[in-house]
Design an enzyme around this catalytic site. Structure first.
Site, short mmCIF file in Angstrom:
data_model
loop_
_atom_site.label_atom_id
_atom_site.label_comp_id
_atom_site.label_asym_id
_atom_site.label_seq_id
_atom_site.Cartn_x
_atom_site.Cartn_y
_atom_site.Cartn_z
N GLY A 117 -101.62 -7.12 28.17
CA GLY A 117 -102.61 -8.11 28.64
C GLY A 117 -102.82 -7.86 30.13
O GLY A 117 -102.57 -6.76 30.63
N ALA A 120 -91.47 -11.79 31.71
CA ALA A 120 -92.38 -12.61 30.88
C ALA A 120 -91.70 -13.93 30.53
O ALA A 120 -91.87 -14.93 31.26
CB ALA A 120 -92.78 -11.82 29.64
N ARG A 121 -90.93 -13.95 29.45
CA ARG A 121 -90.17 -15.14 29.08
C ARG A 121 -88.82 -14.69 28.53
O ARG A 121 -88.74 -13.76 27.72
CB ARG A 121 -90.90 -15.96 28.02
N GLU A 145 -83.35 -21.43 31.07
CA GLU A 145 -83.42 -21.61 32.54
C GLU A 145 -83.09 -23.05 32.93
O GLU A 145 -83.49 -23.97 32.22
CB GLU A 145 -84.82 -21.25 33.04
N HIS A 198 -86.73 -16.50 38.43
CA HIS A 198 -88.11 -16.75 37.95
C HIS A 198 -89.08 -16.86 39.14
O HIS A 198 -89.70 -17.90 39.35
CB HIS A 198 -88.16 -18.01 37.07
C1 DGY Z 1 -96.09 -18.35 34.56
O1 DGY Z 1 -97.05 -18.74 35.22
O2 DGY Z 1 -96.05 -18.43 33.33
C2 DGY Z 1 -94.95 -17.74 35.30
O3 DGY Z 1 -93.84 -17.58 34.53
C3 DGY Z 1 -94.64 -18.48 36.57
O4 DGY Z 1 -95.69 -18.33 37.41
#
Ligand code: DGY
Length: 314
Positions: free
Chosen positions: A151, A233-234, A263, A281
């Protein structure tokens, strides 16, 4: 004390960006700190941080809510089904944080490949001397970067690979023809194949039912010996225990992580490893980007409370 304006609930942590937006005379802000629960009330707008889960229980407290303007591009903290069921609009903050997050991703790639944090720790001890084999790392030139997800952010990371002389491959549902033309990137159709062929694997996937725990023991085992794993990302996309086991076994050279499954907790096993670079993060944490995120979230909030189309709806 509540007045007669349109009351909106806004995460207190973004207060310092308020001077950058216009607050209409009929809008009243109620600041909501991360430690406070969402109060019950007739608020048509909510601007939360990504750390706040917005689910049915929260929405039940806000019967007049019209919009949730998430202060993040990721929206795994929002229960979209519960929002849809109540006809509440939702927005995120795409684009404005792409370049900052891609820069940070490269910071992690370089930090892990060239062992920057280990080197910093050693330099501070004063107990080192130049040596031909001191802290040897991975040369990036001629190596292959595998992007999981192409993306906006994945592509921005891919564009930065060319000056380092890296070949770029990506795994994505969609073929990204323009990206391929611009960067010379090649799409790989199977996860296993991209994992097996990449020297650096960088994750740029949303967290969803499909991607939760996607990178587990089997996938880590499918990676190239001595490869590097990066995740901005996550955290929930990666099984952290499995990652730690793969690092301990020497299967991977190292990992660079900006995000975690739980987190702000970080897996103790990962914390104990010298070849893991751990960040709190901060992918989008530049002054410009965090301000732009607020401007965009605010614009969405202001439109949503008046029933206008959102700038960046989810
Ligand atoms: C988001 O925006 O999803 C990021 O993880 C933090 O800016």
């Amino acid at each position: 004390m509540a007045g007669s304006g349109i009351r909106v609930l806004v995460a207190e942590e973004v207060k310092s960006f308020l001077p950058y937006v216009e607050v209409p005379a009929d809008v009243e802000i109620e600041w909501l700190s991360a430690s406070q629960p969402v109060p019950e009330g007739d608020y048509p707008g909510l601007l939360p941080l990504l750390s706040r889960r917005i689910d049915a229980a929260v929405l039940d407290r806000l019967p007049r809510l019209a919009v949730v303007a998430n202060y993040a591009v990721g929206y795994d903290n929002l229960d979209l089904e519960a929002l849809r069921a109540r006809g509440i609009a939702a927005s995120n903050t795409p684009d404005v944080l792409t370049e900052a997050t891609a820069d940070l991703t490269w910071g992690l790639i370089l930090a892990v490949a060239r062992r920057l944090c280990e080197a910093d720790r050693l330099a501070r001890t004063g107990e080192w001397a130049w040596h031909p084999t001191l802290l040897l790392g991975m040369q990036l030139e001629g190596r292959r970067l595998g992007l999981l997800g192409a993306g906006r952010i994945g592509q921005a990371v891919g564009r930065r690979a060319r000056p380092f002389g890296m070949e770029v491959t990506y795994w994505d549902l969609l073929k990204q023809a323009e990206f391929e033309g611009e960067v010379g990137a090649r799409r790989v159709e199977s996860l296993e194949v991209i994992l097996a062929g990449s020297d650096v694997v960088s994750i740029h996937l949303q967290l969803s039912d499909e991607t939760a725990g996607l990178i587990g023991a089997r996938q880590l085992n499918a990676m190239k010996e001595g490869a590097v794993l990066i995740n901005t990302a996550r955290g929930g996309v990666v099984d952290e225990d499995a990652l730690c086991a793969a690092l301990k076994a020497g299967k991977l050279r190292g990992a660079g992580l900006d995000v975690y499954a739980d987190e702000p907790q970080i897996n103790d096993c990962l914390k104990a490893l010298p070849n893991v670079v751990l960040l709190p993060h901060v992918g989008s944490a530049t002054e410009d980007t965090r301000r732009r995120m607020f401007e965009l979230a605010w614009a969405n909030l202001m439109r949503g409370i008046r029933g206008a189309p959102l700038v960046t709806p989810i």
